[in-house]
Design a protein around this motif. Structure first.
Motif, mmCIF file in Angstrom:
data_model
loop_
_atom_site.group_PDB
_atom_site.id
_atom_site.type_symbol
_atom_site.label_atom_id
_atom_site.label_comp_id
_atom_site.label_asym_id
_atom_site.label_seq_id
_atom_site.Cartn_x
_atom_site.Cartn_y
_atom_site.Cartn_z
ATOM 1 N N ARG A 152 0.863 -1.182 0.000
ATOM 2 C CA ARG A 152 0.000 0.000 0.000
ATOM 3 C C ARG A 152 0.893 1.224 0.000
ATOM 4 O O ARG A 152 1.814 1.317 0.795
ATOM 5 N N LYS A 153 0.582 2.176 -0.879
ATOM 6 C CA LYS A 153 1.357 3.405 -0.986
ATOM 7 C C LYS A 153 2.848 3.114 -1.151
ATOM 8 O O LYS A 153 3.698 3.795 -0.577
ATOM 9 N N GLU A 176 4.500 0.860 0.207
ATOM 10 C CA GLU A 176 5.101 0.274 1.398
ATOM 11 C C GLU A 176 4.528 -1.118 1.590
ATOM 12 O O GLU A 176 3.381 -1.379 1.244
ATOM 13 N N VAL A 189 2.803 -3.860 3.523
ATOM 14 C CA VAL A 189 1.971 -3.983 4.709
ATOM 15 C C VAL A 189 1.719 -5.451 5.054
ATOM 16 O O VAL A 189 1.304 -5.771 6.152
ATOM 17 N N ARG A 225 8.219 7.950 0.717
ATOM 18 C CA ARG A 225 8.082 9.401 0.784
ATOM 19 C C ARG A 225 9.402 10.103 0.483
ATOM 20 O O ARG A 225 9.932 10.876 1.277
ATOM 21 N N GLN A 280 12.383 6.967 3.220
ATOM 22 C CA GLN A 280 12.203 6.505 4.585
ATOM 23 C C GLN A 280 12.953 5.201 4.793
ATOM 24 O O GLN A 280 12.793 4.259 4.031
ATOM 25 N N ALA A 310 2.794 10.253 -1.351
ATOM 26 C CA ALA A 310 2.104 8.983 -1.142
ATOM 27 C C ALA A 310 0.628 9.114 -1.491
ATOM 28 O O ALA A 310 -0.259 8.800 -0.701
ATOM 29 N N PHE A 326 -6.278 1.826 2.630
ATOM 30 C CA PHE A 326 -4.847 1.857 2.374
ATOM 31 C C PHE A 326 -4.086 0.951 3.329
ATOM 32 O O PHE A 326 -2.948 1.207 3.682
ATOM 33 N N ALA A 335 -0.935 1.286 5.943
ATOM 34 C CA ALA A 335 0.010 2.334 5.570
ATOM 35 C C ALA A 335 -0.293 3.636 6.304
ATOM 36 O O ALA A 335 -1.435 3.945 6.593
ATOM 37 N N THR A 359 -1.239 9.987 4.707
ATOM 38 C CA THR A 359 -0.451 10.981 3.999
ATOM 39 C C THR A 359 -0.916 12.360 4.432
ATOM 40 O O THR A 359 -2.005 12.789 4.090
#
Lengths: 410, 372
Positions: A43-44, A46, A48, A84, A167, A236, B345, B348, B351
């Motif tokens: 997700r985004k 990253e 998870v 990010r 990050q 993100a 999401f 995560a 944002t």
């Protein structure tokens, strides 16, 4: 091995892509094996869910291996879009001394190394990790824009370093995932930079351009001006956000929203379609529905405009907005959205186009090439690392490799 | 008026608008600004107001639109510059227009669009024709209403048939009554916004209400005197011709109550009125405005603006209607919708950019009303 081959892997939010490329002597390459697989557990940008992601990565690699009819081998280059990412410019300067240790003298190779070393020493918070250190032009006695100052006479030598950092936790998790596959991560590259390497020509870079990679979970951007990277970063926010906006705005399931976005989505609100209706077929127990095109397009328009405006704001803040003569180049899944080019033109007030990959053969269509821009760029990046580098870059690279722990991809 | 004060303009569009404003203007308190606009010079000449604007001269040569909605629209589009000049700097635009005619129905959506683009909040008082004026007229009014809704922040429907005195009244009398009803509402609202009260009803709260009410709301106003004036006031509000029964107040998802009384206004009276007019469930968004004015000694006057759910045939998912607001928060509009977003999401991190949560749909944060 007669012709070296490079494997690039992108762990994205919507898809995991693998490209195995045979590198030719002139630096161009042929895509030998392409693998793609729907991403899960990401997700985004990253991770998870490690288990789900691991399975998806393995599946994508297998399909690439099947296509290339050979094994991936031990190491891969990783495209990291999450984390990010941000960029930071740091300038370091040294006084130039002559042989009697008096100010004013000929700039030696050692002086350049020394200036670069100082510029690179940027303290970062513990939770950030360096992705790239990109050298800017040199400044000799206040005169900027000098590419190679060696053997010039000067009193002072300055150089800027643009640091792209992400990050730490996110990047380390991605690397850890690869250890479990198991493969070695030869190097990791920022997704925005990779896309830019794939679609930009030297002319673009000189004229000034912003490349925006519209991904599923993240939107990466990178700004070139006068041939150098001036700004880079990652938001993100991405296509997933559009889907979830549609979900909540129109009360649809994610699946319905996703296919509605792909089939009927538009980033601009077309007055002609104002009264047009779109019917959504019934699916999996959810009844079918009719929605207005204007509603759907407004939801998408507002979100995309916001993303572009955020990037435009950052470019403006760096004072680069007047220098984008080559305009905006879009890549990534989001660039397939209807009207996205027009919207970008509106927001950035600059010409805009969809990026096309350069110097890479072996794709069945241009669209396919664009979709794989980030991994193609990553191979470009890997190739540039492999070349017998000019002395300055070799030093950098060695240092870079040290950073990534594994520099043994000769 | 100081610069800080919000500029409020009352605009009459078309024949109905001009005539109604001509009746309202003499009652208006000082400082209230009026302006009228039509393409028919005759109508404008008949109106005693000073600020008259003739538009669409090139199209109709000073004649009326002849009931053609399209002509009305083109008149307004051609004179967009004039309308812009008029509306520049206006914060709240109250428009009175008859939707049965050509100019009122055609020009209203254009005026609303221009007002919105200039950043003004628009509140429309749409006078709907009598049923005996025929089905064609009715359907024209309905379609104008539909288009108006896309641009105006709020539309108060005023069906002519509902605001009629009982029995066999004279024509002049019934027109007078409907103007009076409208005048009382507009002046009451204007007074609330223009003067600072004890419980201040400010421009921002009205804006919140208009923003969330999904374009349609109803209003009622009344004045009462005497011994049991609070109860009398409540009864008359409930029986107000535009309310069509007390059930509206009980179901209203958002409500603004403005009370004006003399120095003898009691807290118990305020409490009685508010309790009687607001729904019993806790979900209703309520905004109170209370002000006292020595001129109101012995009297008590109230104006109620209640949000109404809009029933759109296309969207029956309940989203087309108004959602109860849980307080004045900007994201309170979709209390149930916020959770799925955070789930959407995965685990995560959210944002956050400059204090804004980008995971929340952009249209909610930008307060953009989706066309439905």
């Amino acid at each position: 091995m007669s012709s070296p081959f490079v494997t690039a892997l992108e762990i994205g939010t919507t898809a995991i892509k693998v490209l195995m490329a045979d590198v030719r002597e002139d630096g161009s390459f042929v895509a030998a094996g392409l693998g793609e697989c729907e991403s899960r557990g990401v997700r985004k940008g990253e991770i998870v869910d490690v288990e789900l992601a691991l399975e998806a990565v393995r599946r994508a690699m297998e399909s690439a291996e099947t296509a290339a009819k050979k094994s991936i081998g031990e190491s891969v280059y990783l495209v990291s879009s999450g984390g990010r990412a941000e960029s930071l410019l740091h300038v370091g300067g040294i006084p130039v001394l002559n042989e009697y240790d008096e100010p004013g003298g000929e700039i030696s190779h050692g002086d350049i190394e020394h200036a670069l070393d100082i510029a690179r020493k940027i303290p970062l918070p513990d939770d950030r990790i360096r992705l790239h250190t990109l050298q800017q032009t040199f400044e000799v006695d206040g005169r900027g824009g000098i590419v190679n100052p060696e053997r010039m006479l000067a009193k002072e030598l300055c150089v800027g370093i643009l640091l792209i950092h992400g990050q730490r936790g996110v990047v380390q998790n991605l690397k850890k995932l690869l250890e479990n596959v198991p493969v070695v991560c030869a190097d990791a590259a920022f997704g925005g930079l990779c896309s830019a390497l794939a679609v930009l020509s030297p002319e673009h870079k000189r004229a000034g351009v912003v490349v925006i990679d519209l991904g599923g979970g993240t939107t990466d951007y990178i700004v070139y001006s006068a041939g150098f990277v001036k700004l880079a970063g990652s938001l993100a926010v991405g296509g997933d956000h559009i889907t979830s906006d549609i979900c909540s705005g129109l009360n649809l399931t994610r699946r319905q929203a996703e296919s509605l976005k792909k089939e009927s989505g538009s980033a601009i609100i077309n007055r002609l379609q104002n009264d047009q209706n779109i019917s959504i077929p019934a699916e999996g127990g959810f009844s079918g529905r009719v929605v207005r095109a204007a509603t759907l397009h407004t939801i998408i328009n507002v979100r995309m405009e916001e993303i572009f405006k955020l990037i435009a704001e950052k470019i403006e803040a760096e004072g680069l907005s007047g220098m984008l003569n080559a305009g905006v180049i879009l890549t990534g899944g989001g660039s397939a959205m209807e009207g996205i080019v027009d919207l970008a033109q509106q927001v950035f007030n600059a010409p805009c186009q969809i990026g096309r990959v350069q110097d890479c053969a072996g794709f069945s269509s241009r669209q396919e090439g664009s979709r794989f821009a980030a991994v193609v760029g990553c191979v470009h990046y890997a190739v540039s690392q492999m070349k017998p580098d000019p002395p300055i870059r070799a030093a950098w690279r060695k240092w870079l490799s040290k950073l990534w722990g594994g520099g043994d991809h000769e | 008026m100081s610069d800080l004060q919000k500029k409020i303009l009352v605009l009459g569009l078309g024949g109905t608008g001009c005539n109604t404003l001509a009746r309202i203007a003499p009652r208006a308190p000082e400082g209230m600004e009026f302006s009228i606009m039509d393409c028919d010079i005759q109508t404008l000449e008949a109106c005693p107001l000073e600020k008259r604007i003739v538009i669409g001269k090139a199209l109709t040569e000073g004649m009326s639109t002849g009931g053609d909605l399209e002509v009305g629209r083109r008149c307004a589009e051609n004179s967009a510059g004039q309308i812009e000049t008029l509306l520049n700097g206006v914060d709240l635009l109250m428009v009175v227009a008859g939707l049965g005619g050509g100019f009122g129905a055609g020009a209203s959506p254009v005026a609303a669009r221009i007002a919105r683009s200039l950043g003004a909040t628009t509140l429309f008082f749409a006078v709907l024709p009598f049923p005996f004026e025929g089905a064609v007229m009715q359907s024209k009014a309905q379609s104008a209403l539909h288009r108006l809704r896309a641009y105006a922040d709020a539309v108060v429907q005023m069906p002519n048939a509902l605001i009629q005195p009982d029995g066999d009244a004279l024509l002049e009398e019934s027109l007078e009554l409907s103007s009076r009803t409208l005048a009382a509402g507009m002046i009451g609202l204007w007074r609330m916004l223009a003067y600072t009260g004890i419980y201040n009803l400010d421009f921002a709260s009205l804006h919140t209400m208009l923003h969330y009410c999904d374009a349609f709301c109803r209003f009622a106003c009344s004045t009462a005197t005497g011994e049991d004036r609070a109860q009398t006031l409540i009864d008359s509000l409930r029986n107000h011709p535009l309310v069509q029964g007390a059930s509206l107040f009980e179901k209203a998802p958002g409500i603004i109550i403005g009370i004006t009384g003399g120095d003898d206004l009691k807290l118990s009276e305020v409490q009685q009125i508010v309790e009687a007019l607001t729904p019993k469930d806790d979900k209703c968004w309520i905004k109170l405005g209370i002000s006292t004015d020595p001129a109101f000694a012995g009297r008590i006057s109230a104006i109620v603006l209640a949000a109404e759910a809009w029933k759109e045939p296309l969207i029956d998912d309940g989203r087309g209607g108004l959602r109860p607001l849980s307080g004045g928060e900007k994201q309170g509009e979709l209390p149930g919708m916020l959770k799925p977003v955070s789930r959407a999401f995965g685990g995560a991190e959210r944002t956050i950019w400059k204090g804004e949560d980008l995971d929340v749909p952009a249209y909610i944060r930008r307060k953009i009303k989706l066309p439905r």
